[in-house]
Design a protein around this motif. Structure first.
Motif, PDB file in Angstrom:
ATOM      1  N   PHE A 156       0.853  -4.402  -8.994  1.00 36.54           N
ATOM      2  CA  PHE A 156       0.460  -2.951  -9.533  1.00 36.54           C
ATOM      3  C   PHE A 156      -0.057  -2.804 -11.015  1.00 36.54           C
ATOM      4  O   PHE A 156      -0.112  -1.928 -11.520  1.00 36.54           O
TER       5      PHE A 156
ATOM      6  N   LYS B 147       2.151   1.898  -3.363  1.00 33.18           N
ATOM      7  CA  LYS B 147       0.806   2.182  -4.486  1.00 33.18           C
ATOM      8  C   LYS B 147       0.745   3.801  -4.021  1.00 33.18           C
ATOM      9  O   LYS B 147       0.151   4.445  -5.170  1.00 33.18           O
TER      10      LYS B 147
ATOM     11  N   GLU C 220       0.724  -1.341   0.064  1.00 30.98           N
ATOM     12  CA  GLU C 220       0.009  -0.007   0.029  1.00 30.98           C
ATOM     13  C   GLU C 220       0.957   1.114  -0.090  1.00 30.98           C
ATOM     14  O   GLU C 220       0.652   2.195  -0.580  1.00 30.98           O
TER      15      GLU C 220
END
Length: 388
Positions: A162, A41, A38
């Motif tokens: 991803f 990201k 996370e």
């Protein structure tokens, strides 16, 4: 002829570098190793907000409408920080082939999603016990009633976490074709693999009666191998830029360490052995940079020598990256082998690019063929490659 980057490209580089410096450079890669997907990201979202993913996407599909050369400073900055993600696979492979071979409807869907940062691509090419060659593509796709049914396995697929879409080379009636598959399609199973470079995580993908519509086909049936070769030209030009950025960062770190690390009462950088090694590293960097800039220019202008230019840049840059990353560990000495500093991260990334989407020997063959060298010269090059 001036192959240097222009003022706008250098300005964009500054924005990207500032953002990645604010993210503490290789900390993003270390977060990925630690399993904090996370956090990675979020960093990727910030990069997307800068506009990095829309650079080479046409205006008609919500992009900036810039050229392939405008990717160079971005890729160099990603190389400096070992940025995780599928920027290369998306911007330097998927976007060029979609822009060149896809239908208007496909461009509207895929390119707009990439430009917005919503979706990205990775490449599911390699199959177990096979190679990155045309014969190595054996996954069968049966075309019936306007849809493909896929059964088989792809391996060493990079950073599926991803990406939303997979670019999958398949066999349709014995010929290679390219299909885009959503990773959430029923019947598709993703299994993590152990890889050498933990900042590029690999997966195996199993296709068990996976069905996709014929609208997922990129380009005409049977033209897949030619499409892949065009995609690889864009990809390898970008890889050379990534390697240049990584080597530049390594040399900065190694030079700084050589100035502060003392042995026998003086900085180790004062000893000729270290000076000569750093000079050789810098020479390799600038050679790779020149080859990379020319390769990207040749790609942008569709120069007649673009194949040999890009293959040469890819071969030299990846080899130089491996060597410079190894020299960096030697300059750092014992601490260079530890987990705490980044030397090992660059070594692993250099080895990842060395044979990803094609081996060095394959690209030597391609460059030799493009140059029109005779069979005797080709055999000699193979012999030298094996010796080295």
């Amino acid at each position: 002829m001036d192959f240097s980057l222009n003022e706008d490209q250098e300005l964009f580089r500054k924005f990207v570098r500032k953002y990645l410096n604010d993210q503490e450079q290789t900390k993003v890669a270390r977060d990925y190793i630690a399993g904090n997907v996370e956090a990675v990201k979020q960093a990727i979202t910030g990069v997307n907000e800068l506009g990095c993913m829309m650079v080479n996407i046409p205006d008609d599909y919500d992009g900036m409408g810039l050229g392939k050369l405008d990717l160079v400073p971005i890729m160099e900055e990603f190389g400096r920080t070992l940025m995780p993600g599928v920027f290369l696979e998306t911007s330097a492979f998927a976007v060029p082939i979609i822009n060149q071979f896809a239908t208007t409807e496909q461009k509207q869907q895929y390119l707009s999603e990439v430009a917005s940062g919503e979706k990205a691509f990775t490449i599911a090419w390699l199959e177990p016990s096979r190679s990155y060659t045309e014969k190595g593509i054996q996954l069968e796709a049966i075309l019936e009633q306007e849809q493909f049914t896929l059964n088989g396995m792809k391996t060493q697929v990079a950073d599926v976490a991803f990406a939303q879409y997979l670019i999958v080379p398949v066999r349709v009636n014995g010929e290679v074709s390219i299909i885009v598959v959503d990773k959430e399609t029923p019947g598709l199973t993703i299994t993590a693999q152990k890889g050498f470079d933990e900042t590029r995580q690999l997966s195996s993908i199993y296709f068990d009666n996976v069905t996709v519509p014929i609208s997922a086909l990129i380009g005409p049936l049977g033209d897949g191998w030619g499409i892949l070769q065009e995609g690889l030209l864009s990809y390898n030009a970008a890889v050379s830029s990534v390697c240049v950025g990584a080597m530049e960062k390594i040399i900065e770190v190694a030079s700084e360490y050589a100035c502060i690390r003392e042995q026998f009462g003086q900085a180790i950088g004062r000893y000729q052995a270290i000076k000569h090694r750093l000079a050789d590293m810098k020479l390799s960097l600038e050679t790779a940079r020149s080859l990379s800039y020319y390769a990207n220019w040749a790609l942008e202008t569709t120069s007649e020598d673009r194949v040999e230019a890009i293959c040469s840049a890819r071969i030299f840059a990846t080899q130089a990256f491996v060597e410079i990353a190894a020299h960096n560990i030697q300059i750092h000495g014992g601490i260079g082998f530890t987990e705490e500093i980044d030397c090992h991260l660059f070594v692993k990334r250099s080895r990842f690019y060395e044979n990803y989407l094609g081996t060095q020997a394959q690209y030597y063959d391609q460059a030799i063929s493009a140059l029109g060298w005779d069979a005797a010269t080709k055999a000699k090059e193979h012999e030298n490659l094996l010796i080295s």
